[in-house]
Write a protein that holds these residues in place. Structure first.
Motif, PDB file in Angstrom:
ATOM      1  N   VAL A   1       0.848  -1.192   0.000  1.00  0.00           N
ATOM      2  CA  VAL A   1       0.000   0.000   0.000  1.00  0.00           C
ATOM      3  C   VAL A   1       0.884   1.242   0.000  1.00  0.00           C
ATOM      4  CG1 VAL A   1      -1.608   1.378   1.377  1.00  0.00           C
ATOM      5  CG2 VAL A   1      -2.010  -1.073   1.069  1.00  0.00           C
ATOM      6  N   PHE A   2       0.569   2.171  -0.886  1.00  0.00           N
ATOM      7  CA  PHE A   2       1.276   3.449  -0.975  1.00  0.00           C
ATOM      8  C   PHE A   2       0.333   4.570  -0.535  1.00  0.00           C
ATOM      9  CE2 PHE A   2       3.619   0.733  -3.779  1.00  0.00           C
ATOM     10  CZ  PHE A   2       4.923   1.212  -3.801  1.00  0.00           C
ATOM     11  N   ALA A   3       0.792   5.418   0.384  1.00  0.00           N
ATOM     12  CA  ALA A   3       0.038   6.599   0.820  1.00  0.00           C
ATOM     13  C   ALA A   3       0.923   7.815   0.561  1.00  0.00           C
ATOM     14  CB  ALA A   3      -0.331   6.499   2.296  1.00  0.00           C
ATOM     15  N   LEU A   4       0.726   8.443  -0.587  1.00  0.00           N
ATOM     16  CA  LEU A   4       1.647   9.462  -1.083  1.00  0.00           C
ATOM     17  C   LEU A   4       1.042  10.860  -1.011  1.00  0.00           C
ATOM     18  CD1 LEU A   4       2.886   7.578  -4.277  1.00  0.00           C
ATOM     19  CD2 LEU A   4       3.744   7.405  -1.928  1.00  0.00           C
ATOM     20  N   ARG A   5       1.889  11.843  -1.178  1.00  0.00           N
ATOM     21  CA  ARG A   5       1.470  13.230  -1.294  1.00  0.00           C
ATOM     22  C   ARG A   5       2.596  14.002  -1.976  1.00  0.00           C
ATOM     23  NH1 ARG A   5       1.079  17.320   3.114  1.00  0.00           N
ATOM     24  NH2 ARG A   5       2.013  18.544   1.435  1.00  0.00           N
ATOM     25  N   ARG A   6       2.321  15.234  -2.311  1.00  0.00           N
ATOM     26  CA  ARG A   6       3.370  16.083  -2.856  1.00  0.00           C
ATOM     27  C   ARG A   6       4.224  16.609  -1.705  1.00  0.00           C
ATOM     28  NH1 ARG A   6       3.413  19.325  -7.887  1.00  0.00           N
ATOM     29  NH2 ARG A   6       5.249  20.663  -7.749  1.00  0.00           N
ATOM     30  N   PRO A   7       5.554  16.642  -1.864  1.00  0.00           N
ATOM     31  CA  PRO A   7       6.390  17.188  -0.786  1.00  0.00           C
ATOM     32  C   PRO A   7       6.187  18.686  -0.651  1.00  0.00           C
ATOM     33  CG  PRO A   7       7.725  16.718  -2.725  1.00  0.00           C
ATOM     34  CD  PRO A   7       6.356  16.161  -3.004  1.00  0.00           C
TER      35      PRO A   7
ATOM     36  N   GLU B   1       1.148  -6.666  -5.694  1.00  0.00           N
ATOM     37  CA  GLU B   1       0.340  -5.638  -6.332  1.00  0.00           C
ATOM     38  C   GLU B   1       0.537  -4.335  -5.564  1.00  0.00           C
ATOM     39  OE1 GLU B   1      -1.291  -6.254  -9.064  1.00  0.00           O
ATOM     40  OE2 GLU B   1      -1.094  -8.430  -9.045  1.00  0.00           O
ATOM     41  N   ALA B   2       0.529  -3.226  -6.272  1.00  0.00           N
ATOM     42  CA  ALA B   2       0.668  -1.908  -5.653  1.00  0.00           C
ATOM     43  C   ALA B   2      -0.709  -1.257  -5.568  1.00  0.00           C
ATOM     44  CB  ALA B   2       1.612  -1.031  -6.464  1.00  0.00           C
ATOM     45  N   LEU B   3      -1.130  -0.942  -4.358  1.00  0.00           N
ATOM     46  CA  LEU B   3      -2.414  -0.273  -4.144  1.00  0.00           C
ATOM     47  C   LEU B   3      -2.144   1.141  -3.648  1.00  0.00           C
ATOM     48  CD1 LEU B   3      -5.495  -0.177  -3.926  1.00  0.00           C
ATOM     49  CD2 LEU B   3      -5.278  -1.150  -1.621  1.00  0.00           C
ATOM     50  N   PHE B   4      -2.566   2.135  -4.410  1.00  0.00           N
ATOM     51  CA  PHE B   4      -2.381   3.536  -4.049  1.00  0.00           C
ATOM     52  C   PHE B   4      -3.652   4.039  -3.366  1.00  0.00           C
ATOM     53  CE2 PHE B   4       0.549   2.733  -7.496  1.00  0.00           C
ATOM     54  CZ  PHE B   4       1.705   3.390  -7.092  1.00  0.00           C
ATOM     55  N   VAL B   5      -3.489   4.523  -2.140  1.00  0.00           N
ATOM     56  CA  VAL B   5      -4.611   5.036  -1.353  1.00  0.00           C
ATOM     57  C   VAL B   5      -4.385   6.527  -1.131  1.00  0.00           C
ATOM     58  CG1 VAL B   5      -5.895   4.871   0.803  1.00  0.00           C
ATOM     59  CG2 VAL B   5      -4.907   2.809  -0.222  1.00  0.00           C
ATOM     60  N   SER B   6      -5.231   7.352  -1.717  1.00  0.00           N
ATOM     61  CA  SER B   6      -5.103   8.802  -1.572  1.00  0.00           C
ATOM     62  C   SER B   6      -5.764   9.248  -0.278  1.00  0.00           C
ATOM     63  CB  SER B   6      -5.747   9.518  -2.765  1.00  0.00           C
ATOM     64  OG  SER B   6      -5.054   9.228  -3.961  1.00  0.00           O
ATOM     65  N   PHE B   7      -5.024   9.988   0.535  1.00  0.00           N
ATOM     66  CA  PHE B   7      -5.556  10.502   1.793  1.00  0.00           C
ATOM     67  C   PHE B   7      -6.102  11.916   1.643  1.00  0.00           C
ATOM     68  CE2 PHE B   7      -3.910   6.747   3.452  1.00  0.00           C
ATOM     69  CZ  PHE B   7      -4.266   6.611   4.784  1.00  0.00           C
ATOM     70  N   ASP B   8      -5.967  12.499   0.480  1.00  0.00           N
ATOM     71  CA  ASP B   8      -6.522  13.813   0.182  1.00  0.00           C
ATOM     72  C   ASP B   8      -6.784  13.852  -1.314  1.00  0.00           C
ATOM     73  OD1 ASP B   8      -6.626  16.811  -0.370  1.00  0.00           O
ATOM     74  OD2 ASP B   8      -6.331  16.831   1.797  1.00  0.00           O
ATOM     75  N   THR B   9      -7.743  14.645  -1.720  1.00  0.00           N
ATOM     76  CA  THR B   9      -8.076  14.701  -3.146  1.00  0.00           C
ATOM     77  C   THR B   9      -6.884  15.139  -3.992  1.00  0.00           C
ATOM     78  OG1 THR B   9      -8.963  16.927  -2.770  1.00  0.00           O
ATOM     79  CG2 THR B   9     -10.531  15.104  -2.753  1.00  0.00           C
ATOM     80  N   VAL B  10      -6.028  16.009  -3.451  1.00  0.00           N
ATOM     81  CA  VAL B  10      -4.878  16.480  -4.225  1.00  0.00           C
ATOM     82  C   VAL B  10      -3.842  15.384  -4.431  1.00  0.00           C
ATOM     83  CG1 VAL B  10      -5.190  18.875  -3.497  1.00  0.00           C
ATOM     84  CG2 VAL B  10      -3.720  17.370  -2.156  1.00  0.00           C
TER      85      VAL B  10
END
Length: 456
Positions: free
Chosen positions: A256-262, A317-326
């Motif tokens: 699971v990936f929980a990403l954002r812009r730095p 498998e890579a699952l991307f979970v967005s924690f914010d709409t951006v």
């Protein structure tokens, strides 16, 4: 009996003072006197902030099912629907209506007390606690993250708001140290943990059902393209011990990936145009420095390489979970750079934080930039690999005793090597994190105690 020895607030409130201290508007009351009004970045589409609210509501309901609870929100209808409480818009008139009925005003967690993202952040969060105190309400801070505070005005306003609170809990030692430096009343400050750690997730079966309904991580949704390699599948040997993978009963491994812009490295250093814009507008108009763009591109490339490595070396498998709409823009950029994008998925739609926590708990590894992605992973006892864009991420990993598995965002190129070192010992790391998280959960539950002390 609690007292507040801070000096009285000045009279120069202007239009805000007139709106909030004048006759209250004719809005419906949300409960009898004695209720709790929670304030944070609620209704803004950020899963972490919603998790803080959900956890606080959950803990307060467990203690007193009849306690009136309301929240200030940028989207009151969404907040009311998601959490089952009364919600008021974050505008002076509606705040005035909410304050007339409450006994306790609680600044409810999250990274609200900082001025690095925008010049507008601190006034938008610290004005209302000051006004609540002016109206004679009990004011508390619950599991708040403090800092960075890069401006003199920000440090002054933080100290002023801290003196207006009868009790303060912060989520880490770094927050307490910063409060001490700005002159806060440290006798009222207690270090607990992020309230979201106390949230109860949905169970494993329910989490799998959500993914199946979203056509994510199901046998029917499996791509026909074979994995690029076939490493040992069910069992891995580390030293003299045999470790069975967390999901040996499932058909595939999951990262699971929980990403954002730095953050823009230039924010807060000088009054750049981007600093004068709220975060949402800066995202919309792309008001980033050249240094920030270069950092972002390097990070996206490194994360795409890591996701491909997970597929090719681990058959995951890579699952991307967005924690914010951006965050969805970041996810899209990473997936565009992936070679094996057919083995990646994105969780979309609106989900309760307890649902997202349950889904994160299915992971064999959580790769996180988002603090609450890491908090969810820790609460579920999963191994974590953190890419730290902010002090709060490094601080949380230190609380878990997992600083070894933390990289600075500027060191993204080392991600694959760090992940390769973590993977063979992931179950040992998971056990260590779970043990630390148990104590942090206990501390997180203390946040509700200071609200309940006089409420109801």
């Amino acid at each position: 009996m609690e007292t507040n020895n801070s000096p009285p607030l000045g009279r120069g409130w202007g239009w805000v003072r007139a709106a909030l201290l004048g006759p209250p508007p004719s809005l419906p009351r949300w409960g009898r006197n004695g209720g709790v009004l929670l304030s944070g970045w609620y209704g803004g589409g950020n899963v972490g902030d919603e998790a803080v609210l959900a956890a606080l509501v959950q803990m307060l309901r467990e203690r007193n099912p009849d306690l009136p609870i309301a929240a200030l929100s940028v989207n009151p209808k969404q907040t009311a629907r998601l959490h089952g409480i009364k919600a008021f818009k974050r505008s002076p008139l509606q705040v005035r209506a909410a304050l007339t009925a409450c006994d306790t005003f609680a600044l409810g967690g999250g990274g609200t007390v900082q001025d690095v993202t925008s010049v507008w952040n601190l006034p938008s969060f610290l004005l209302y606690p000051l006004l609540a105190r002016r109206l004679g309400k009990r004011v508390v801070w619950c599991g708040v993250g403090v800092g960075p505070l890069g401006t003199r005005l920000g440090r002054w306003l933080t100290a002023r708001a801290a003196w207006a609170a009868q009790r303060i809990t912060v989520r880490d030692e770094a927050s307490a140290e910063l409060l001490a430096r700005v002159g806060a009343p440290m006798g009222r400050v207690e270090i607990t943990a992020d309230p979201a750690l106390a949230l109860r997730p949905i169970d494993r079966a329910a989490a799998m059902k959500v993914l199946q309904e979203a056509n994510v991580y199901t046998d029917d949704a499996m791509p026909t393209t074979p994995f690029p390699s076939s490493p040992q599948r069910e069992e891995e040997v580390v030293g003299n011990s045999s470790l069975i993978t967390h999901h040996s009963s499932l058909s595939r491994r999951l990262v699971v990936f929980a990403l954002r812009r730095p953050l823009d490295p230039q924010l807060g250093k000088r009054l750049r145009p981007g600093y004068l814009l709220p975060v949402s507008m800066r995202e919309r108009f792309g008001a980033w420095s050249a240094q920030a763009e270069q950092l972002y591109r390097a990070m996206v490339e490194a994360l795409a390489q890591l996701a491909d490595y997970c597929v090719s070396e681990w058959q995951a498998e890579a699952l991307f979970v967005s924690f914010d709409t951006v965050d969805r823009k970041v996810v899209a950029a990473v997936r565009r750079r992936m070679r094996y994008v057919e083995h990646s998925y994105e969780l979309t739609g609106e989900h309760h934080p307890a649902t997202v926590m349950g889904i994160v708990g299915l992971a064999d590894l959580v790769v996180g930039m988002r603090l609450h992605g890491l908090i969810f992973g820790a609460a579920m006892g999963r191994p974590l690999l953190a890419l730290s864009y902010d002090r709060k991420v490094s601080s949380f990993m230190a609380q878990l005793g997992a600083s070894e598995w933390t990289l600075a965002v500027t060191d993204a190129a080392a991600l694959v090597a760090k992940a390769a070192a973590l993977w063979p010992q992931r179950e040992v790391v998971a056990q260590q994190i779970a043990a630390r998280a148990t104590e942090l959960k206990r501390k997180a539950r203390l946040n509700a105690n200071i609200i309940e002390a006089r409420a109801g």
